[in-house]
Design a protein around this motif. Structure first.
Motif, PDB file in Angstrom:
ATOM      1  N   GLU A  11       0.825  -1.207   0.000  1.00 12.26           N
ATOM      2  CA  GLU A  11       0.000   0.000   0.000  1.00 12.26           C
ATOM      3  C   GLU A  11       0.865   1.264   0.000  1.00 12.26           C
ATOM      4  O   GLU A  11       0.441   2.319  -0.462  1.00 12.26           O
ATOM      5  N   LEU A  12       2.084   1.150   0.547  1.00 17.71           N
ATOM      6  CA  LEU A  12       2.934   2.335   0.654  1.00 17.71           C
ATOM      7  C   LEU A  12       3.326   2.902  -0.714  1.00 17.71           C
ATOM      8  O   LEU A  12       3.165   4.101  -0.943  1.00 17.71           O
ATOM      9  N   ARG A  31       1.733   2.612  -3.420  1.00 17.20           N
ATOM     10  CA  ARG A  31       0.518   3.175  -4.019  1.00 17.20           C
ATOM     11  C   ARG A  31       0.220   4.555  -3.453  1.00 17.20           C
ATOM     12  O   ARG A  31      -0.133   5.487  -4.177  1.00 17.20           O
ATOM     13  N   LEU A  32       0.347   4.673  -2.143  1.00 22.26           N
ATOM     14  CA  LEU A  32       0.100   5.967  -1.505  1.00 22.26           C
ATOM     15  C   LEU A  32       1.065   7.025  -2.034  1.00 22.26           C
ATOM     16  O   LEU A  32       0.673   8.143  -2.357  1.00 22.26           O
ATOM     17  N   LEU A  33       2.341   6.638  -2.147  1.00 16.79           N
ATOM     18  CA  LEU A  33       3.326   7.603  -2.634  1.00 16.79           C
ATOM     19  C   LEU A  33       3.097   7.964  -4.100  1.00 16.79           C
ATOM     20  O   LEU A  33       3.403   9.075  -4.518  1.00 16.79           O
ATOM     21  N   ARG A  34       2.530   7.017  -4.848  1.00 16.77           N
ATOM     22  CA  ARG A  34       2.218   7.339  -6.240  1.00 16.77           C
ATOM     23  C   ARG A  34       1.140   8.416  -6.319  1.00 16.77           C
ATOM     24  O   ARG A  34       1.187   9.273  -7.192  1.00 16.77           O
ATOM     25  N   THR A  35       0.149   8.365  -5.400  1.00 17.30           N
ATOM     26  CA  THR A  35      -0.867   9.424  -5.416  1.00 17.30           C
ATOM     27  C   THR A  35      -0.254  10.781  -5.076  1.00 17.30           C
ATOM     28  O   THR A  35      -0.810  11.812  -5.400  1.00 17.30           O
ATOM     29  N   MET A  36       0.890  10.758  -4.403  1.00 20.55           N
ATOM     30  CA  MET A  36       1.582  12.014  -4.107  1.00 20.55           C
ATOM     31  C   MET A  36       2.455  12.440  -5.291  1.00 20.55           C
ATOM     32  O   MET A  36       3.096  13.479  -5.246  1.00 20.55           O
ATOM     33  N   GLY A  37       2.518  11.597  -6.298  1.00 13.61           N
ATOM     34  CA  GLY A  37       3.306  11.924  -7.478  1.00 13.61           C
ATOM     35  C   GLY A  37       4.761  11.507  -7.376  1.00 13.61           C
ATOM     36  O   GLY A  37       5.614  12.066  -8.060  1.00 13.61           O
ATOM     37  N   ALA A  38       5.048  10.525  -6.511  1.00 18.70           N
ATOM     38  CA  ALA A  38       6.445  10.136  -6.302  1.00 18.70           C
ATOM     39  C   ALA A  38       7.010   9.397  -7.520  1.00 18.70           C
ATOM     40  O   ALA A  38       6.322   8.591  -8.148  1.00 18.70           O
ATOM     41  N   GLN A  77      12.193   8.494  -5.871  1.00 17.80           N
ATOM     42  CA  GLN A  77      11.674   9.003  -4.592  1.00 17.80           C
ATOM     43  C   GLN A  77      11.130   7.870  -3.740  1.00 17.80           C
ATOM     44  O   GLN A  77      11.277   7.876  -2.521  1.00 17.80           O
ATOM     45  N   ARG A 105      14.052   6.349  -2.131  1.00 15.59           N
ATOM     46  CA  ARG A 105      14.642   7.192  -1.096  1.00 15.59           C
ATOM     47  C   ARG A 105      13.788   7.246   0.183  1.00 15.59           C
ATOM     48  O   ARG A 105      14.308   7.241   1.290  1.00 15.59           O
ATOM     49  N   TRP A 106      12.461   7.275   0.019  1.00 12.69           N
ATOM     50  CA  TRP A 106      11.602   7.464   1.184  1.00 12.69           C
ATOM     51  C   TRP A 106      11.120   6.160   1.788  1.00 12.69           C
ATOM     52  O   TRP A 106      10.824   6.088   2.969  1.00 12.69           O
ATOM     53  N   VAL A 107      10.995   5.112   0.969  1.00  7.42           N
ATOM     54  CA  VAL A 107      10.412   3.862   1.477  1.00  7.42           C
ATOM     55  C   VAL A 107      11.418   2.714   1.478  1.00  7.42           C
ATOM     56  O   VAL A 107      11.667   2.108   2.519  1.00  7.42           O
TER      57      VAL A 107
END
Lengths: 255, 270
Positions: free
Chosen positions: B163-164, B166-173, B177, B180-182
């Motif tokens: 899910e992580l 996917r969530l970051l994709r909605t933020m445009g990652a 990125q 780097r973040w996950v």
């Protein structure tokens, strides 16, 4: 049929017209019409497994529509499980979407701190998610969605994982915050009470494949609403009846 | 010597022991072993060329301290540098295998295969290629040690909540990125865990590498063991140093892990 056509600023953050979607051979959405105005909260209720999550993914641009059009401003998603990054403190979690959008660390943290201070969570800014309670984590997750200044928020059963008391508390908190900082909100829930307490409109979906079977307006400011208000009670009864009718119709018309 | 702590808690209590007690027990274990060993050698009148008593080893530690210190520095260098290479290469390898299914399919069997190569076969080839210096030793230590790092890191990457992303994709990652973040933060504590597993085998690998590529005067603790001949106490002294070094290195890695990934070590509540 695209989800990235941007409407002009000030226009409705979400306009969906006759949207259909199948997953493999399984039709999930069948001609959904849905519109959310600026600052309007639309609650989406439907029987479980009806395709609410698929609709949400379409709106967030995670899935394409097979037919129809979804015209949506970029949406900020708040998932059911908070999905905070365990390695970031509350402040950095709130700042994450800003960082991803290219904002510098200092400025992003400043804005996150502001948001946390605004809801009196400033003292938890440096706490990691594992040091926070479930309700607290969910608040941080909501602030993360709010941090982006996106005009459309998608809340996917935001209180589904919380206990009853915390859920009630958070509902009031969210109502207040949405009145203070209005956004277009698509709230997916299976809790009728939650829908009528938070929504300006409640949209009822049929069992899969989902169709809109009814739309109900709820009057009055969100933060003042109480389950005992006559208008809230009336809306709740109407929504519940519509939901039951939809489920009965889905079983082949047996009430 | 202190008495053993009383068993005052109900059985099945998994709370960690107080730090002082833990350290005390950690020292007590080896002391009990050494005591038994000492008694056995003395009472059974064992030939000390076969098995020297701990006190004899202690004397050797003292008498040969210059030789041992010099050798230890060399071996420690091989172990630490080899581990560092294994950590970086192992983590990078896991990342690449995670990012590309083609690379994963290509290298998966190979990675496991490397672990089946017996050191006595591998070591001479590497010495032949890389000469008698530090390089073949580091290569051997790294080849033996990267495996636990790769497996642990790969495992951690696979366990990232789907899910992580996917969530970051909605933020445009972007993919970078997301990394780097996950993925990098998720992989870091796992890679260090893998390195902890590798510490003990790193010592064995270093000794073996020194056997295979023995250099006069620069043979490290492996050289000391190899040339000890009838001076068994000196060989055991070298082994004792290795064992203590393994414990200290593991502890240091645990501390590093706590500093680098504090979120992976706190209890959950709420």
């Amino acid at each position: 049929m695209s989800s990235d056509d941007l409407p002009a600023s000030g226009a409705a953050p979400l306009v969906a017209r006759s949207v259909s979607r199948s997953l493999g051979a399984l039709p999930v959405l069948d001609g959904i019409d849905l519109e959310i105005g600026p600052g309007e909260v639309v609650a989406l209720v439907g029987p479980s497994g009806c395709g609410k999550s698929t609709l949400l993914e379409l709106v967030c641009g995670l899935q394409p529509a097979d037919a129809g059009t979804v015209t949506a401003r970029p949406a900020a998603l708040m998932p059911q499980r908070d999905l905070l990054l365990p390695w970031l403190d509350a402040r950095d979690n709130v700042a994450l979407p800003l960082r991803i959008a290219g904002t510098g660390r200092k400025e992003a943290r400043g804005r996150a701190q502001e948001l946390l201070d605004h809801v009196d969570l400033g003292r938890f800014a440096r706490s990691r998610p594992d040091q926070l309670s479930g309700g607290m984590r969910q608040r941080v997750a909501f602030l993360r969605a709010l941090a982006t200044d996106r005009e459309l928020l998608c809340l996917d059963e935001p209180f589904g994982a919380l206990d009853a008391i915390t859920r009630e508390e958070l509902r009031a908190w969210l109502a207040r915050l949405l009145d203070e900082r209005p956004r277009g909100v698509l709230l997916v829930t299976h809790d009728v009470e939650e829908a009528v307490l938070l929504g300006d409109r409640v949209v009822v979906l049929s069992p899969r494949p989902a169709r809109v079977t009814g739309t109900f307006a709820v009057e009055g400011a969100r933060s003042g609403r109480d389950v005992a208000d006559p208008s809230v009670l009336a809306a709740r009864t109407a929504v519940r009846d519509a939901l039951h009718d939809a489920i009965a119709a889905g079983r082949g018309g047996i009430p | 010597m202190s008495p053993a702590p009383r068993a005052s808690r109900p059985s099945g209590d998994r709370r960690p022991l107080p730090r002082g007690v833990r350290v005390l027990l950690g020292v007590l274990g080896p002391l009990l072993l050494l005591g038994g060993w000492q008694a056995y050698v003395r009472l059974a009148d064992v030939d000390e060329i076969l098995l020297p008593a701990p006190t004899t080893v202690l004397t050797a530690l003292h008498d040969d301290r210059h030789l041992l210190w010099h050798a230890f520095q060399r071996t420690a260098q091989e172990i630490l540098l080899g581990l560092a290479i294994a950590l970086v290469v192992g983590a990078l390898l896991a990342m690449t295998m995670h990012l590309s299914r083609v690379v994963r399919a290509l290298l998966g069997p190979l990675v496991i295969g490397t672990q089946a190569i017996p050191l006595p076969v591998l070591a001479p080839v590497l010495v032949f290629w890389l000469g008698f210096g530090l390089a073949p030793k580091l290569a051997i230590v790294a080849i033996i040690c990267f495996f636990p790092v790769t497996i642990a890191t790969l495992d951690a990457l696979e366990r990232v909540d789907p899910e992580l992303p996917r969530l970051l994709r909605t933020m445009g990652a972007s993919r970078l990125q997301l990394l780097r973040w996950v993925e990098l933060p998720a992989a870091l504590p796992a890679a260090l865990s893998g390195a902890k597993v590798s510490v003990a085998i790193a010592g064995i690998a270093a000794i073996f590498a020194e056997y295979a590529g023995y250099e006069q005067g620069e043979g490290g603790l492996g050289g000391v063991i190899q040339t000890a001949q009838l001076n068994t106490a000196r060989a055991f002294a070298a082994v004792a140093i290795l064992a203590v070094f393994a414990v200290v290195t593991t502890g240091a890695l645990a501390v590093l892990q706590r500093l680098a990934a504090p979120w992976a070590h706190s209890g959950r509540r709420g």
